[in-house]
Scaffold this active site. Structure first.
Site, mmCIF file in Angstrom:
data_model
loop_
_atom_site.group_PDB
_atom_site.id
_atom_site.type_symbol
_atom_site.label_atom_id
_atom_site.label_comp_id
_atom_site.label_asym_id
_atom_site.label_seq_id
_atom_site.Cartn_x
_atom_site.Cartn_y
_atom_site.Cartn_z
ATOM 1 N N MET A 1 0.819 -1.186 0.000
ATOM 2 C CA MET A 1 0.000 0.000 0.000
ATOM 3 C C MET A 1 0.848 1.228 0.000
ATOM 4 S SD MET A 1 -1.675 1.683 3.191
ATOM 5 C CE MET A 1 -0.923 3.255 3.043
ATOM 6 N N THR A 284 -8.850 -3.561 -2.546
ATOM 7 C CA THR A 284 -7.893 -2.930 -3.462
ATOM 8 C C THR A 284 -6.595 -2.641 -2.739
ATOM 9 O OG1 THR A 284 -8.572 -0.707 -2.798
ATOM 10 C CG2 THR A 284 -9.673 -1.656 -4.740
ATOM 11 N N ASP A 285 -5.523 -2.462 -3.507
ATOM 12 C CA ASP A 285 -4.378 -1.775 -2.946
ATOM 13 C C ASP A 285 -4.765 -0.301 -2.832
ATOM 14 O OD1 ASP A 285 -1.896 -1.048 -1.967
ATOM 15 O OD2 ASP A 285 -0.797 -2.269 -3.400
ATOM 16 N N TRP A 286 -3.987 0.451 -2.045
ATOM 17 C CA TRP A 286 -4.385 1.834 -1.726
ATOM 18 C C TRP A 286 -4.385 2.716 -2.973
ATOM 19 C CZ3 TRP A 286 -5.277 -1.224 1.818
ATOM 20 C CH2 TRP A 286 -5.746 -0.830 3.076
#
Ligand SMILES: *[C@@H]1O[C@H](CO)[C@@H](O)[C@H](O)[C@H]1NC(C)=O
Ligand SMILES: *[C@@H]1O[C@H](CO)[C@@H](O)[C@H](O)[C@H]1NC(C)=O
Ligand SMILES: *[C@@H]1O[C@H](CO)[C@@H](O)[C@H](O)[C@H]1NC(C)=O
Ligand SMILES: *[C@@H]1O[C@H](CO)[C@@H](O)[C@H](O)[C@H]1NC(C)=O
Ligand SMILES: *[C@@H]1O[C@H](CO)[C@@H](O)[C@H](O)[C@H]1NC(C)=O
Ligand SMILES: *[C@@H]1O[C@H](CO)[C@@H](O)[C@H](O)[C@H]1NC(C)=O
Ligand SMILES: *[C@@H]1O[C@H](CO)[C@@H](O)[C@H](O)[C@H]1NC(C)=O
Ligand SMILES: *[C@@H]1O[C@H](CO)[C@@H](O)[C@H](O)[C@H]1NC(C)=O
Ligand SMILES: *[C@@H]1O[C@H](CO)[C@@H](O)[C@H](O)[C@H]1NC(C)=O
Ligand SMILES: *[C@@H]1O[C@H](CO)[C@@H](O)[C@H](O)[C@H]1NC(C)=O
Length: 871
Positions: A1, A284-286
């Site tokens: 992230m 999600t990823d960030w």
């Protein structure tokens, strides 16, 4: 992230992040331009795995009672810097569900106090010690829980380590799918035994840092991976993680086959949720959330930190592609309500599955400040303040585990004349800034974005603050009666050593995550390559020019080239200490002075030259258009490549010496379950336990702003200003993605349980070997099991593949231990791309199983059906 400092966020907003141009670049070949990810719809629902039955039943009851606003709340983050954690969902307090705190990372609770900075994954991999892998997982989970983190963002098994220069390989456990898979599963089981939810990441193909995200005219790169390679390498540790019951999976930034992972239906719906039978939720990823309806239909369940939909993914504008837009897409009928119900059921079921409904603490720390009081929602700029840090000490006795890992990972690569271990009265001269403290103070750089003093971990979101640090310098000073220190990377020319003086030279090589560039390296090691930083090679050579005996200590994120000095006569010993975390000092002196024998083994190959690797694993840099990364080396990464290309590396995968030696005897292969068919027994159909909810679109009023609501500026809510208008649009005008359907797919034959068809995990052979300490000092040995599959499978397969390993207890001289390692059907299978199933040689005919101390030091061989022999 991504990062967590407010400064960073404000900077981001100021940057003119442009929307990536999707147009094909002239650099692409025709084949590359054709990379394509087939559609896979609809999303398979959770709730058909018996281990999760109770959690799903409870979730079913609760979700049945939720309003649309409550449901949307649990799927969408409240926005970056809108709470104490890296990200938090909205809540459904009426039903007892608090905001869920999602927070980094894989080696400890990031950006807080009184928490352990464990050694990172690569160091854990080098221990080859299953018990320590599990124990570290328990420690991570306990600390997450103690700080009130619901979802700790780790372990990381993607990147797998395909690219030796890749910036984040050190967060994972080594460049082999089985090593990653075993370590990940044990970490997850340990973490989740405490009630914390693990989040295995990043699915999938995130093998370099440069251009992983869309910004400034570049689109995130596309990892174009063929089906067999995906299954046999990159998806393998994720399958083990799902099998271990992991509660959440993080999607990577990049594309696979030109379709962004966060909205890739083949990856999420097809591979993860159908074939691997994943029951938890997908996050999600960030700031990787780029589409609303498409990502929902592709199987995404949670958006973090919630922001999205602004060109260039600029956060902090109070905009999300979910939140109110998810509410709208339900009211206007475009997203079927049963998709949202499944998203929320997965999240709530995971919460129940780990027991978080029972006294799970709320966050008592804040990433936004180190002070006791501070803004509750710094992203809002004008925010109420309050007590945000309670400085809860969650370390317990985890330093014991951290030190044991750092120590048992240390890998002895060379030990001429048995110069190691040192005696306490040896005359030592210690060189290199890597032996000492950060001159600017402990944790001087946020997220470890600098390389000063001893290198304890790489940089980025996978880092953690050191609660304390005993440097190698301090530890050596504590134990040695004759040590002198030169904490500099420039060799002091005035030195005139005595003949018996021993030089200890500390060097390192760092890497990290792409949002920070350190000394010209933007995450990946693009500038320093595989060479030691800070002219470390020169320091070693200068010491070797003056001293008769030089001991090199290396701290590194991955393979480092040693050719400039490894064969110099004075360089008698090399200790690879990987990345030790907070226990850098004592773990090293435990080994240097012989209290323990080194027992670490390399979790990757160390080459003689970078050109020994296939050229396709270089970092790709391309300023415009989308990078197409074609993974042309296929299965042949790391040792699989070196063996195929017949290149002798400097040190092979799995290599590691000890102060003692071990005899391997009586190898045996015991058949357990018959391998009497090419393909596993057919899977069972999904049982009829998936929660069913009413499908009527809920009343629009459920997402109206509550009366007298105290709204925080830029905070993300599920509410709409005019819900009734949203409800007027009908779904038939929506341009659904190609291949979209609401009719469930036939059950994939490779599926049927968590991780895949349960028959794949049947143990078919048990390998045993007796290990005897044949030397004069106590020590621990590692046995590695490699399989060689027969040509009769009809596909080209790497010569040897690690599939199991075990480590002995500390053995006294003459003492023996018999190690047992199980091989499953899957361990002996290849992915059949036509049948879409795992195919094994019937009865194991033609399979060779080797037991060794490294991939190049095989001590025993068993041929199925014709017995075993020592080698
Ligand atoms: C990617 O493309 C390759 C080659 O066409 C194909 O074998 C593979 O299944 C695709 N994978 C995904 C996830 O789209
Ligand atoms: C939720 O449960 C309460 C009490 O059990 C009930 O009165 C209410 O109607 C339920 N609401 C929904 C939306 O099902
Ligand atoms: C949604 O979450 C926010 C933040 O926790 C909270 O203020 C709001 O009341 C929640 N809405 C509902 C309907 O529970
Ligand atoms: C329904 O709402 C979603 C979210 O705003 C939007 O993307 C979609 O186009 C809408 N559908 C229709 C038919 O307008
Ligand atoms: C903070 O930590 C303590 C001790 O672990 C715990 O009891 C408490 O519930 C946590 N959260 C808050 C908000 O105090
Ligand atoms: C762990 O920390 C405690 C308290 O600081 C200390 O007494 C102990 O010696 C440490 N253990 C190890 C193995 O370093
Ligand atoms: C160093 O210590 C050893 C015993 O550990 C002793 O035999 C030796 O004489 C000592 N050497 C010196 C130079 O003091
Ligand atoms: C060595 O370390 C221990 C534990 O930190 C400390 O008590 C002792 O004073 C140190 N000894 C020396 C010689 O520095
Ligand atoms: C309704 O759909 C039309 C056509 O897709 C779109 O332009 C309009 O913004 C939508 N309105 C709402 C409230 O979703
Ligand atoms: C180890 O193996 C060597 C060579 O086979 C043999 O000579 C030696 O006796 C063995 N040592 C032990 C302790 O088994």
């Amino acid at each position: 992230m991504a990062p967590s400092s407010l400064k960073w966020a404000l900077l981001c907003v100021a940057l003119p992040w442009a929307q990536a141009s999707p147009s094909a670049s002239v650099l692409q070949s025709r084949d590359e331009a054709e990379a394509y990810s087939p559609p896979y719809y609809p999303t398979p629902k959770g709730g058909w795995i018996s281990d999760w039955a109770e959690a799903y039943e409870k979730a079913h009851k609760l979700v049945s009672n939720m309003t649309l606003a409550e449901k949307v709340n649990l799927t969408t983050g409240t926005g970056i810097y809108m709470g104490p954690c890296a990200g938090q969902t909205g809540s459904a307090l009426r039903l007892g569900i608090p905001q869920l705190c999602l927070h980094d990372g894989p080696l400890g609770v990031r950006n807080t106090d009184h928490a352990t900075a464990f050694p990172p994954g690569i160091t854990v991999g080098a221990t080859f010690d299953k018990e320590l892998m599990h124990r570290r997982g328990v420690g991570l989970g306990e600390e997450a829980r103690g700080k009130g983190v619901n979802v700790l963002l780790g372990p990381s098994v993607g990147p797998l380590g395909r690219k030796p220069r890749g910036g984040r390989n050190w967060e994972g456990f080594g460049m082999d799918p089985s090593l990653q898979g075993v370590a990940s599963a044990l970490t997850i089981q340990g973490m989740q035994s405490t009630g914390a939810i693990a989040c295995v990441k990043h699915l999938i193909g995130n093998e370099q840092e440069v251009h992983r995200m869309s910004l400034l005219g570049t689109q995130a790169y596309s990892s174009n991976i063929d089906d067999r390679t995906l299954h046999e390498l990159y998806l393998w540790p994720f399958a083990d993680s799902v099998k271990a019951g992991v509660g959440s999976v993080m999607i990577s930034y990049n594309d696979v086959n030109r379709s962004s992972c966060s909205q890739n239906s083949k990856v999420i719906n097809g591979l993860l949720k159908d074939e691997l039978g994943f029951q938890g939720f997908v996050v999600t990823d960030w700031l990787a959330h780029i589409s609303g309806v498409s990502s929902t239909l592709a199987g995404l369940d949670m958006s973090m930190p919630g922001d999205g939909g602004i060109p260039g993914n600029i956060p902090l504008l109070g905009h999300s592609v979910w939140g109110p837009e998810l509410s709208r897409s339900i009211l206007n009928g475009t997203v079927p309500l049963d998709r949202l119900n499944d998203m929320v059921t997965r999240i709530v079921a995971t919460w129940y599955q780990m027991g978080q409904d029972q006294d799970y603490p709320l966050p008592n720390f804040s990433v936004n400040t180190e002070d006791a009081e501070g803004p509750l929602y710094p992203g809002a700029l004008f925010s109420p303040t309050g007590v945000v840090n309670q400085f809860v000490d969650v370390q317990s006795d985890h330093n014991v585990t951290a030190r044991a890992i750092a120590r048992d990972a240390i890998t002895l690569l060379k030990n001429q004349d048995n110069i190691l271990p040192l005696r306490r009265n040896d005359s030592l001269k210690v060189f290199g800034s890597d032996a000492g403290p950060d001159p600017d103070g402990l944790n001087s750089c946020s997220d470890k974005g600098c390389n000063k003093g001893v290198l304890t971990m790489g940089w980025g979101s996978g880092s953690a603050r050191l609660p304390s640090l005993v440097t190698p310098q301090e530890a050596i000073a504590n134990i040695s009666s004759h040590a002198e220190f030169f904490i500099t990377d420039k060799f002091p020319s005035s030195i005139t050593p005595n003949p018996n003086d021993i030089a200890i030279v500390f060097i390192n090589s760092d890497s990290g995550e792409n949002y920070i560039t350190v000394e010209g390296n933007p995450g990946d090691r693009t500038k320093d390559g595989l060479y030691a930083w800070h002219k470390g090679d020169d320091l070693v050579k200068a010491a070797a020019a003056k001293f008769h005996s030089v001991v090199v200590v290396l701290h590194a994120v991955g393979p480092v080239l040693m050719e400039e000095w490894i064969d110099l006569a004075p360089v008698k010993a090399v200790l690879h200490a990987h990345l030790p975390g907070q226990e850098a000092g004592w773990s090293l002196t435990d080994i240097l002075f012989g209290d323990s024998s080194p027992s670490g083994h390399l979790p990757y190959t160390i080459p003689r030259s970078e050109s020994d690797y296939p050229s396709s694993v270089a970092i790709i840099q391309q300023p415009f258009g989308q990078i197409q990364d074609p993974f042309t080396e296929g299965l042949y990464i790391d040792y699989r490549h070196f063996q195929k290309a017949n290149i002798t590396p400097r040190f092979p995968f799995g290599f590691g010496l000890s102060y003692t030696t071990f005899n391997f005897s009586r190898p045996s292969l015991v058949p357990i379950n018959p391998l009497d068919s090419e393909y596993p027994a057919p899977r069972s159909p999904k049982p009829d336990t998936i929660p069913i909810y009413p499908t009527d679109i809920p009343p629009a009023a459920e997402v109206a702003w509550p009366k007298h609501f105290n709204r925080i500026w830029r905070y993300l809510y599920p509410y709409l200003d005019n819900p009734a208008a949203a409800a007027k649009n009908s779904s038939n005008t929506y341009p659904y993605p190609e291949g979209y359907s609401t009719t469930p797919q036939p059950d994939p034959r490779a599926g049927g349980g968590e991780g895949g068809n349960p028959a794949l995990w049947e143990v078919v052979f048990s390998v045993q070997v007796q290990v005897t300490n044949a030397g004069a000092r106590k020590g621990r040995a590692v046995a590695q099991v490699y399989v060689e599959l027969p040509a009769s499978l009809g596909v080209d397969t790497p010569q040897l593949q690690l599939r199991q390993f075990e480590k002995t207890a500390v053995l006294a001289p003459g003492q023996s231990e018999t190690l047992t390692m199980d091989l499953t059907r899957k361990d002996l299978s290849v992915w059949d791309v036509v049948a879409q199933d795992w195919k094994a040689p019937v009865n194991g005919d033609g399979v060779n199983v080797y037991v060794g101390e490294s991939v190049a030091d095989l001590r025993g061989r068993c041929t199925v059906g014709s017995g075993c022999s020592k080698l």
